[in-house]
Design a protein around this motif. Sequence first.
Motif, short mmCIF file in Angstrom:
data_model
loop_
_atom_site.label_atom_id
_atom_site.label_comp_id
_atom_site.label_asym_id
_atom_site.label_seq_id
_atom_site.Cartn_x
_atom_site.Cartn_y
_atom_site.Cartn_z
N TYR A 39 -2.44 3.92 -9.60
CA TYR A 39 -4.06 3.66 -10.11
C TYR A 39 -4.04 2.23 -10.82
O TYR A 39 -4.72 1.70 -10.85
N LEU A 52 -3.99 -0.85 -8.74
CA LEU A 52 -5.08 -1.02 -7.89
C LEU A 52 -6.25 -1.39 -8.80
O LEU A 52 -7.35 -2.41 -8.39
N ILE A 83 -2.68 -5.75 -6.12
CA ILE A 83 -3.13 -4.73 -4.94
C ILE A 83 -1.98 -4.63 -4.09
O ILE A 83 -1.54 -3.49 -3.45
N CYS A 135 0.38 -2.37 -5.57
CA CYS A 135 -0.14 -0.96 -5.33
C CYS A 135 0.62 -0.33 -4.03
O CYS A 135 1.12 1.00 -3.96
#
Length: 291
Positions: A70, A73, A165, A168
């Motif tokens: 989390y 992201l 990202i 992630c």
Amino acid sequence: MPFILYFLIFISFIDLFAQFPITSTYAQSLGASTGLIGFIVGAYSLSNLFSNFFSGYFVDHKGPKQVMLYGFLVNGVILLLYAIATSPMQLLAIRFMNGLSAGIITPAAFTYLSLSNKNKKSGKTMAFSGAAVGLSAIGGPAFAGIVSAKSGSETVYFIIGCLMIFACVLTALLNSIEKQKDVVRGNNKGKIQELFKNKGLLFAFLGALSLSASQGILAYMLPLKVDGLELANHISGMLMSIFGIVAILFFMLPTNRVFDRFHYEWLLPIGLVIIAVAQSPVLPLILHSCL
């Protein structure tokens, strides 16, 4: 798997170091005053402080992998918002949120590293993790300075946002690992008070606070100084990368023997005095007269 983890630590610190040479000038380009630029630069560290403090709670209850997922992201999405900021106040808000999201990643990453290597030699583990942070300190400012000079600061934020990202996605490849709960329970009352009664610990905290303050001033003033001298934007990134290179060389070369030969209570104030002299306006005048 270990390579992925060290790479994730590298990415988690890129967010901080890549912004050093561009935040001040980017805020200035949006019309921020000198005082507001200081608030914008410091907002990251302020919110980062609170999120670091509460990150441990989430790591204990959700596990480090979940927090990293989390964290990367949300941090990546927030970094993409930098590129569309149109006013200093928007930049201030984004910067504050950036510090909050980034602050939960680092404790989770190091907790995962510690738990996954609990039966291995800690020295080698810390050496690799330190190298990952060091590479971020060297590569981040240089990368940001060069890219911003060619394509603008917005491109830098877009790239590191996409990198978050991507991190992630890499985190999803890691094995889930839960933080073991403490077996020992009992009287924890007064533990916080005992920490503040430890003079050695207070001395260390004061040194860390002073060092962080000096780095914050450097991140705020150096890009503005370079811009005031009408030098290219990538120069500030190169200067900050030199800062990281010298620090790593000092740790790796025989100069690191000073930590074994001299007491920490002497080394810490000496180091702080050297930093104070280096950031003093008197030093450039002395060097100019000598050269």
